[in-house]
Design an enzyme around this catalytic site. Sequence first.
Site, PDB file in Angstrom:
ATOM      1  CD  GLU A  90     -13.855  -1.142 -12.851  1.00 57.28           C
ATOM      2  OE1 GLU A  90     -13.793  -0.919 -14.071  1.00 57.28           O
ATOM      3  OE2 GLU A  90     -12.850  -1.367 -12.158  1.00 57.28           O
ATOM      4  CB  CYS A 103     -14.017  -7.312  -4.445  1.00 61.01           C
ATOM      5  SG  CYS A 103     -12.986  -5.882  -4.126  1.00 61.01           S
ATOM      6  CB  CYS A 110     -11.118   6.992  -3.727  1.00 58.42           C
ATOM      7  SG  CYS A 110     -10.655   6.693  -1.997  1.00 58.42           S
ATOM      8  CB  CYS A 114      -3.471   5.401  -1.798  1.00 58.79           C
ATOM      9  SG  CYS A 114      -4.416   5.438  -0.270  1.00 58.79           S
ATOM     10  CB  CYS A 117      -4.790   3.229  -5.125  1.00 59.01           C
ATOM     11  SG  CYS A 117      -6.460   2.593  -5.358  1.00 59.01           S
ATOM     12  N   GLY A 161     -13.207   3.211  -3.519  1.00 60.06           N
ATOM     13  CA  GLY A 161     -13.650   4.097  -2.446  1.00 60.06           C
ATOM     14  C   GLY A 161     -13.181   3.693  -1.063  1.00 60.06           C
ATOM     15  CB  SER A 193     -10.568  -3.053   3.288  1.00 59.19           C
ATOM     16  OG  SER A 193      -9.233  -2.668   3.083  1.00 59.19           O
ATOM     17  CB  SER A 216      -4.784  -0.197   3.408  1.00 53.79           C
ATOM     18  OG  SER A 216      -5.911  -0.897   2.944  1.00 53.79           O
ATOM     19  CG  LEU A 217       0.685  -0.725   8.292  1.00 52.90           C
ATOM     20  CD1 LEU A 217       0.187   0.476   9.086  1.00 52.90           C
ATOM     21  CD2 LEU A 217       1.126  -1.843   9.264  1.00 52.90           C
ATOM     22  CG  HIS A 218       0.228  -0.262   1.765  1.00 49.18           C
ATOM     23  ND1 HIS A 218       0.178  -1.539   1.269  1.00 49.18           N
ATOM     24  CD2 HIS A 218      -1.007   0.274   1.523  1.00 49.18           C
ATOM     25  CE1 HIS A 218      -1.019  -1.760   0.730  1.00 49.18           C
ATOM     26  NE2 HIS A 218      -1.754  -0.688   0.888  1.00 49.18           N
ATOM     27  CG  ASN A 292      -2.495  -6.337  -9.100  1.00 47.91           C
ATOM     28  OD1 ASN A 292      -2.114  -7.352  -9.664  1.00 47.91           O
ATOM     29  ND2 ASN A 292      -3.240  -6.345  -8.007  1.00 47.91           N
ATOM     30  CB  CYS A 335      -5.584  -5.254  -5.102  1.00 47.13           C
ATOM     31  SG  CYS A 335      -6.291  -6.290  -3.878  1.00 47.13           S
TER      32      CYS A 335
END
Length: 344
Positions: A90, A103, A110, A114, A117, A161, A193, A216-218, A292, A335
């Site tokens: 996509e 994007c 992937c 995570c 995701c 990915g 990213s 991407s930390l989170h 999301n 996202c």
Amino acid sequence: MKDIRTLNLDQIKDYFGTIGEKPFRAKQVYDWLWSKNMHSFDEMTNLSKDLRENLTRDFFINPISVDLLQKSTDGTIKNGVKLHDGLMVESVLIPTESRSTACVSSQVGCSLNCEFCATAKLKRMRNLEVAEIVDQVALIDRQSKEYFDRPLTNIVFMGMGEPMMNYKNVVEAIHKITKPEGLGMSPRRITVSTSGIPKMIKMLADEEIKVKLALSLHSAIEHKRNDIMPFSEKFPLTDIMDALQYWYQKTGSPITFEYCVWKGINDGDEDIKALIRYCRQVPSKVNLIQYNPIGEGKFDHRSIAAEEKYVRELEKAGITIMVRKSRGGDIDAACGQLANKSAE
Ligand code: SAH
């Protein structure tokens, strides 16, 4: 028969030698392929008929095609993109008042896991080829001109990915996107990213391609981050920081940390303190991404109160923090929602 877009300019010149064409004409073909994003030899109008016939006999071009185009009420456009082997990725066009951002995906599925995701639910099927990455950018540039009357302004590798796991092709695609003999876009408007693979971050810093880096930390608390992003057990936060500092030294470009806040997971004071301590170690800013939900129970609840607290505390600590509104949620283009229905 060979895919002509796997050849570099010198290799096309060599081929031209073998069919008795002047090598300098190879540049014209290269220009059609990489600057004009042309997918058919027949339309390369400044080439002789003979040459076009030779090319058609000896090579093919594998274009991507749009299988499904969806438009969000906020203007976001999501493309279900079909690859030559029938697999899908996509690619999203995100318009704002002054920008059009593409994007793009770097892999089919992937290999990272995570928990929050949607793409992680698909196993990694393969890496995208250089041309498949460039085609997404060219496609969205055309759409931006068609729907918003302006060319693409920004590119983010935040689709499906992990770009660092398809390193070679992503770097080559960035060259094709930025070089004047390619699409000629500015590298400073490209953001790669990553979930954070220290060795690859350092390698990208050494490429000197002047892109921006987002991590991407989170969570800046090791065990929590490992729970949320299990693959990261192999990559301690200190190693990641070491790589980020190296990145900054080499490129002079500050890091963007991507961060979602989840109720009961990372909404406590200790989480905020850890984030402040972590980002202070390198010039950086934080993007708070609105999560999301993808129906994964424990990640389904945002905490707006906690998000506000993050903003207050980080600002107090002198760290830039931006709250990023989600776009394209009504068409699953936001996202972490990219997963294409047909592959589920
Ligand atoms: N693998 C790369 C790029 C793809 S993900 C990376 O991890 O950075 C792009 C961004 O979307 C990442 O910051 C990721 O953490 C975030 N993301 C994933 N799922 C999400 C979701 N459901 N809601 C909001 N952001 C999400």
